[in-house]
Scaffold this active site. Sequence first.
Site, PDB file in Angstrom:
ATOM      1  N   HIS A 169       0.830  -1.211   0.000  1.00  0.00           N
ATOM      2  CA  HIS A 169       0.000   0.000   0.000  1.00  0.00           C
ATOM      3  C   HIS A 169       0.863   1.259   0.000  1.00  0.00           C
ATOM      4  O   HIS A 169       0.574   2.228  -0.708  1.00  0.00           O
ATOM      5  CB  HIS A 169      -0.915   0.001   1.221  1.00  0.00           C
ATOM      6  CG  HIS A 169      -2.135  -0.846   1.062  1.00  0.00           C
ATOM      7  ND1 HIS A 169      -2.086  -2.224   1.027  1.00  0.00           N
ATOM      8  CD2 HIS A 169      -3.446  -0.510   0.928  1.00  0.00           C
ATOM      9  CE1 HIS A 169      -3.313  -2.700   0.885  1.00  0.00           C
ATOM     10  NE2 HIS A 169      -4.163  -1.682   0.827  1.00  0.00           N
ATOM     11  N   HIS A 211       1.420  -3.588   9.264  1.00  0.00           N
ATOM     12  CA  HIS A 211       2.841  -3.566   8.945  1.00  0.00           C
ATOM     13  C   HIS A 211       3.618  -2.938  10.092  1.00  0.00           C
ATOM     14  O   HIS A 211       3.041  -2.294  10.982  1.00  0.00           O
ATOM     15  CB  HIS A 211       3.113  -2.763   7.659  1.00  0.00           C
ATOM     16  CG  HIS A 211       2.600  -3.424   6.420  1.00  0.00           C
ATOM     17  ND1 HIS A 211       3.292  -4.414   5.757  1.00  0.00           N
ATOM     18  CD2 HIS A 211       1.462  -3.226   5.715  1.00  0.00           C
ATOM     19  CE1 HIS A 211       2.603  -4.804   4.704  1.00  0.00           C
ATOM     20  NE2 HIS A 211       1.489  -4.102   4.659  1.00  0.00           N
TER      21      HIS A 211
END
Length: 268
Positions: A169, A211
């Site tokens: 992303h 993440h």
Amino acid sequence: MSSPGSRRNSCRAAVCGSRASSECHNRRRSSSCSYFSSGAQPEDFSVSLSQPIFTITLRFLLAIDLWLSKRLGVCACEESAWGSLRPLVRLVEFSGHSFPWLVGTVYTMLRGDSVEEQELMLNLALALVLDLLLVRLVKTMVRRRRPSQNRSDILSAFFVERYSFPSGHASRAAMLARFFLAQLVDTASMRVLVVGWAALVSLSRLLLARHYVTDVGFGLAMGYCQYSLVERLWVTWDCLQDLLFLPLRERLNWAYSGLWMVDWKHLG
């Protein structure tokens, strides 16, 4: 009871033993110093000393990464500190998925009104495919697991991968932001909007505990550099027509000329 003579002898033996051990220790030190000065290379000695320092520094940085990532995961679940904002953060996360971007780019390219628009959307589609391939390659090589507090939802279960490094992303957001800033955006307000969107998409990966901080940081740097590669490999519409239609045209001409060379009388 022991006599004074035996005590003196034991004290003298202890003193002699300590002196002998100190002399042996000094000899070992002198022999080792002479070994490094004569036999060993100074480069090898410096490398052997720098390895523990590098390892300690790496572990310290990873510990900071884990601690900071855990502190930022305030939307990891509904019971988190900012769990009420989880649906909104997930909406921002979905705006950075590759699937809607690829579908929208291909649709816009097919329905384009001008050649310039189609050429722009073609290169955007190629940039998105390049980002997917590079991110998948790095993830397969590194194989870093996702944070333990990451929670997969029904919608995200179809998109979330096993590996964490780097953040797809973040790389996609940085690449798209730079693409739009260079090709489409020409006003200051739109520039702020594009950069703010890329920053929010990257931040959503940390808030949802998808993440680590290093994953997002490396993903942003990776996506920023990807546009430079896309700009170097820019495909024009004329070049695409030559690559796709020129071989087809040559085959049609070859087949058409082959029909005239056939002996029709012999066949009849």
